[in-house]
Motif scaffolding. Structure first.
Motif, mmCIF file in Angstrom:
data_model
loop_
_atom_site.group_PDB
_atom_site.id
_atom_site.type_symbol
_atom_site.label_atom_id
_atom_site.label_comp_id
_atom_site.label_asym_id
_atom_site.label_seq_id
_atom_site.Cartn_x
_atom_site.Cartn_y
_atom_site.Cartn_z
ATOM 1 N N PRO A 41 -0.903 43.815 -16.090
ATOM 2 C CA PRO A 41 0.351 43.993 -16.982
ATOM 3 C C PRO A 41 1.412 43.218 -16.377
ATOM 4 C CG PRO A 41 -0.672 46.142 -16.167
ATOM 5 C CD PRO A 41 -1.247 45.103 -15.593
ATOM 6 N N ARG A 89 0.489 41.598 -20.196
ATOM 7 C CA ARG A 89 1.425 41.861 -21.196
ATOM 8 C C ARG A 89 2.583 40.818 -21.276
ATOM 9 N NH1 ARG A 89 2.148 48.182 -19.563
ATOM 10 N NH2 ARG A 89 4.183 47.097 -19.124
ATOM 11 N N ARG A 90 3.432 41.127 -22.234
ATOM 12 C CA ARG A 90 4.714 40.072 -22.311
ATOM 13 C C ARG A 90 5.669 41.007 -21.625
ATOM 14 N NH1 ARG A 90 5.047 36.605 -26.145
ATOM 15 N NH2 ARG A 90 3.127 37.499 -27.362
ATOM 16 N N THR A 91 5.569 40.787 -20.301
ATOM 17 C CA THR A 91 6.822 41.318 -19.354
ATOM 18 C C THR A 91 7.351 40.047 -18.921
ATOM 19 O OG1 THR A 91 5.194 40.981 -17.574
ATOM 20 C CG2 THR A 91 5.276 43.195 -18.643
ATOM 21 N N GLU A 114 -1.174 43.902 -25.849
ATOM 22 C CA GLU A 114 -0.326 44.853 -26.317
ATOM 23 C C GLU A 114 0.061 45.485 -24.884
ATOM 24 O OE1 GLU A 114 0.633 45.131 -29.523
ATOM 25 O OE2 GLU A 114 -0.546 43.551 -30.035
ATOM 26 N N ASP A 115 1.424 46.127 -25.211
ATOM 27 C CA ASP A 115 2.095 46.924 -24.067
ATOM 28 C C ASP A 115 1.230 47.976 -23.586
ATOM 29 O OD1 ASP A 115 4.257 45.422 -24.150
ATOM 30 O OD2 ASP A 115 5.504 46.549 -25.370
ATOM 31 N N ASP A 116 0.228 48.487 -24.098
ATOM 32 C CA ASP A 116 -0.596 49.385 -23.600
ATOM 33 C C ASP A 116 -1.516 48.893 -22.315
ATOM 34 O OD1 ASP A 116 -2.232 48.295 -25.169
ATOM 35 O OD2 ASP A 116 -2.830 50.083 -26.120
ATOM 36 N N HIS A 118 -2.949 48.297 -19.047
ATOM 37 C CA HIS A 118 -2.476 48.563 -17.598
ATOM 38 C C HIS A 118 -3.724 48.478 -16.940
ATOM 39 C CE1 HIS A 118 -0.026 50.983 -15.349
ATOM 40 N NE2 HIS A 118 -0.837 51.348 -14.689
#
Length: 177
Positions: A41, A89-91, A114-116, A118
């Motif tokens: 992530p 992820r888009r962090t 997606e943000d999920d 992990h």
């Protein structure tokens, strides 16, 4: 030992040394085979090899001349012979890492999930790191992490790596649409 179970913390050099050794072995692998997956992530650029005296320059000739060889340098070098695929992820941390124009220029591919997402792992034809460690400076150098390192020709290791390739290939195909 085909699988190594690591518990790390900031005072423990074992994880950093293992990561460096595994990366050096991977950089010596010159026959293209399966893709290399970096899945995390959060991914940041950090020093993999301190290269003040040039002792790692032959492994990563595209590295900067500042005495350090970073993760991005290693991935760029690997992309000369292998498909290098980053799943993240888009962090802000990851986007900063991926903004390095030389990654794209040298063929490092990336897909943002997606943000999920992990899942964390570093899968190559010769080893597989999996566990709680993000592929960041903090993950490798600071945080207390639980990590499994798989390598070798043991049937259980081969099965685990094959299953990881199946899953990451599937995920990559879905994200690349």
């Amino acid at each position: 030992m085909p699988t190594m179970d690591l518990w790390s913390n900031a005072a423990n050099l074992q994880l950093r040394q293992l990561f460096r050794s595994a990366m050096a072995s991977l950089l010596l692998l010159d026959a293209p085979s399966r893709p290399i997956y970096v899945c995390s992530p959060w991914i940041s650029d950090f020093t993999v090899f301190e290269n003040r005296f040039g002792e790692f320059s032959h492994l990563v000739p595209c590295g900067d001349d500042d005495g350090n060889i970073r993760l991005s340098d290693c991935l760029r070098q690997l992309a000369c012979l292998h498909d290098v695929r980053v799943i993240s992820r888009r962090t802000e941390v990851t986007l900063t890492f991926l903004r390095n124009p030389r990654l794209v220029e040298d063929g490092v591919q990336a897909c943002l999930a997606e943000d999920d997402l992990h899942e964390k792992g570093f899968l190559t034809p010769i080893f597989y790191f999996e566990g709680s460690m993000n592929i960041t400076y903090s993950g490798v150098h600071i945080n207390k992490e639980k990590l499994l390192y798989h390598a070798g020709s043991d049937p259980d290791v081969a099965k685990r790596m094959t299953l990881a390739y199946l899953e990451l290939d599937r995920r990559w195909t879905q994200l690349a649409k």
